[in-house]
Design an enzyme around this catalytic site. Structure first.
Site, PDB file in Angstrom:
ATOM      1  N   TRP A 129       0.834  -1.214   0.000  1.00 38.87           N
ATOM      2  CA  TRP A 129       0.000   0.000   0.000  1.00 38.87           C
ATOM      3  C   TRP A 129       0.859   1.250   0.000  1.00 38.87           C
ATOM      4  O   TRP A 129       0.537   2.234  -0.684  1.00 38.87           O
ATOM      5  CB  TRP A 129      -0.977  -0.012   1.164  1.00 38.87           C
ATOM      6  CG  TRP A 129      -1.888  -1.202   1.141  1.00 38.87           C
ATOM      7  CD1 TRP A 129      -2.089  -2.112   2.150  1.00 38.87           C
ATOM      8  CD2 TRP A 129      -2.722  -1.649   0.059  1.00 38.87           C
ATOM      9  NE1 TRP A 129      -2.973  -3.070   1.747  1.00 38.87           N
ATOM     10  CE2 TRP A 129      -3.382  -2.805   0.479  1.00 38.87           C
ATOM     11  CE3 TRP A 129      -2.969  -1.167  -1.233  1.00 38.87           C
ATOM     12  CZ2 TRP A 129      -4.268  -3.507  -0.336  1.00 38.87           C
ATOM     13  CZ3 TRP A 129      -3.857  -1.863  -2.050  1.00 38.87           C
ATOM     14  CH2 TRP A 129      -4.493  -3.013  -1.591  1.00 38.87           C
ATOM     15  N   ASP A 199      -1.389   6.531   6.307  1.00 42.55           N
ATOM     16  CA  ASP A 199      -2.502   5.656   5.949  1.00 42.55           C
ATOM     17  C   ASP A 199      -2.685   4.709   7.136  1.00 42.55           C
ATOM     18  O   ASP A 199      -1.804   3.903   7.445  1.00 42.55           O
ATOM     19  CB  ASP A 199      -2.132   4.881   4.672  1.00 42.55           C
ATOM     20  CG  ASP A 199      -3.140   3.796   4.303  1.00 42.55           C
ATOM     21  OD1 ASP A 199      -4.103   3.576   5.049  1.00 42.55           O
ATOM     22  OD2 ASP A 199      -2.944   3.156   3.245  1.00 42.55           O
ATOM     23  N   LYS A 223     -11.719  -1.905   6.967  1.00 37.70           N
ATOM     24  CA  LYS A 223     -10.867  -2.826   7.702  1.00 37.70           C
ATOM     25  C   LYS A 223     -11.338  -2.909   9.152  1.00 37.70           C
ATOM     26  O   LYS A 223     -11.838  -3.910   9.586  1.00 37.70           O
ATOM     27  CB  LYS A 223      -9.403  -2.372   7.634  1.00 37.70           C
ATOM     28  CG  LYS A 223      -8.884  -2.151   6.210  1.00 37.70           C
ATOM     29  CD  LYS A 223      -8.699  -3.453   5.446  1.00 37.70           C
ATOM     30  CE  LYS A 223      -8.573  -3.272   3.938  1.00 37.70           C
ATOM     31  NZ  LYS A 223      -7.431  -2.538   3.472  1.00 37.70           N
TER      32      LYS A 223
END
Ligand SMILES: *Cc1c(COP(=O)(O)O)cnc(C)c1O
Length: 388
Positions: A129, A199, A223
């Site tokens: 990511w 993030d 998530k």
């Protein structure tokens, strides 16, 4: 193999909606322990509340899904959600909380578009990511990879105590918890005075955080918070300006969204509503300090077993282990596949590792009860016995 049943059967009388009816005799539905990395497990209490309000949200005669985002009941939903989120995370007054669409991926470009005034940014690449964010930022200016753990398949967090931070960097970027590889920053990097962007998709609200240490903290909610389809971005006010890169779409400007209270266009209303319920649930649970203790206790159960097992082993350097995502392997592909299949049949689902890593991964987010982790470890012990 002796059957271990982690499926929890819900019977008539336990739920208010027996119209949802499958299974045999008085079984209405079954709940598994869902270890999926995302979209992921939600608190059962929240799901039940939503089911109860599905046809008639508090006397409005409609579902939140059918409701105008400009209506009074929805205004109350979004205001309450923001208030509760701020309270949980102790968001300082000089930060805006934005409910945005486009997932974490859109933030990979929104961050440089809004913040890259000098067209220079430094990236710490600790997984897929972070790497995607770094690659995206290159489109807008000079993105420097100032640290990486790619050399050992992102199985650790590099030393970030004395990084070569660029003098004119607009920000330093991290992915705080690496969902795929199961690592996390235990301490934030020394950015040498530069703004930190993080993030936090897979660790959002899993423990308290000092928001003032971040310029921007954002995460996809699918998530650890709610259903897919939304990002919550916490952005320091002085960064919310009209001074964005030329060509920035109106909707991607933080200022557009901040000025409109996240209602510039139609937001993901149902997601905001569900997240709001999760915030209330978190408050009922005792807040983020309590969640941290619970999450540490759950992770300890699993890591303790992994450290003692002769069959399974964790893949991450111990000091960098995530509390949320726990990858492990047997060392044999066929055995891994057998484990995933048998676990699934026993009601322990979503344990297959990310396609880029293989093996297994147990995501044990806020809504995963301790009993779920215990059931997993019991199952693993049995599997170990039988596959020596
Ligand atoms: C899942 C995940 C993403 C990608 O999220 P999308 O909403 O699919 O764009 C980005 N970062 C982290 C840390 C993630 O866990």
């Amino acid at each position: 193999m002796e059957q271990i049943q982690a499926l929890r059967v819900i019977r008539k009388g336990e739920v208010q909606h027996p119209s949802v009816c499958y299974g045999k005799e008085d079984e209405i539905m079954k709940r598994v322990y869902n270890f999926s990395a995302g979209p992921a497990v939600l608190p059962e209490e929240v799901l039940r509340e939503i089911a109860d309000e599905m046809l008639d949200y508090r006397g409005t005669g409609m579902s939140v899904m059918e409701m105008s985002h400009r209506s009074k009941p929805f205004d109350e939903i979004i205001q309450t959600a923001e208030k509760d989120f701020r309270e949980l995370l102790k968001v300082p007054d000089n930060y805006k909380v934005l409910f945005l669409q486009g997932g974490a991926h859109l933030q990979f470009s929104a961050v440089p578009m809004n913040l890259m005034k000098n067209r220079v940014a430094d990236y710490i690449v600790t997984g897929q990511w972070a790497k995607r964010a770094y690659e995206e930022a290159k489109k807008y200016g000079t993105a420097n990879k100032i640290a990486s753990s790619e050399d050992r398949t992102y199985s650790y967090i590099p030393d970030c105590s004395d990084l070569p931070v660029s003098e004119n960097a607009d920000y330093v970027y991290i992915c705080e918890n690496n969902t795929i590889y199961g690592t996390r920053f235990q301490t934030l990097p020394d950015t040498k005075g530069k703004d930190l962007v993080a993030d936090v998709s897979s660790c959002f609200l899993s423990e308290p955080a000092d928001v003032s240490k971040y310029a921007v903290m954002y995460g996809g909610v699918q998530k650890n918070i709610g259903p897919a389809g939304m990002v919550i971005a916490v952005v320091r006010e002085d960064l919310i300006t009209d001074d964005v890169l030329p060509g920035t779409p109106t909707i991607m400007k933080y200022k557009t969204q901040a000025d409109a209270g996240s209602l510039y266009n139609t937001p993901n209303c149902f997601c905001i509503y569900t997240c709001g319920k999760v915030f209330q649930w978190l408050k009922r649970m005792g807040g983020l300090e309590v969640m941290k203790q619970k999450n540490e206790a759950k992770a300890a159960i699993l890591y303790r077993y992994l450290d003692s097992s002769t069959l399974f082993k964790g893949t991450v350097r111990k000091e960098d282990r995530s509390l949320m995502n726990v990858p492990f392997v047997t060392g044999e592909k066929e055995l891994d596949a057998k484990f995933v299949k048998e676990a699934d049949a026993a009601g322990l689902v979503g344990l297959k590792g990310h396609r880029s890593v293989g093996g297994m991964r147990a995501s044990i987010y806020n809504a995963m009860p301790k009993e779920g982790v215990e059931a997993l470890v019991t199952f693993m012990k049995k599997f170990e016995e039988e596959n020596k």
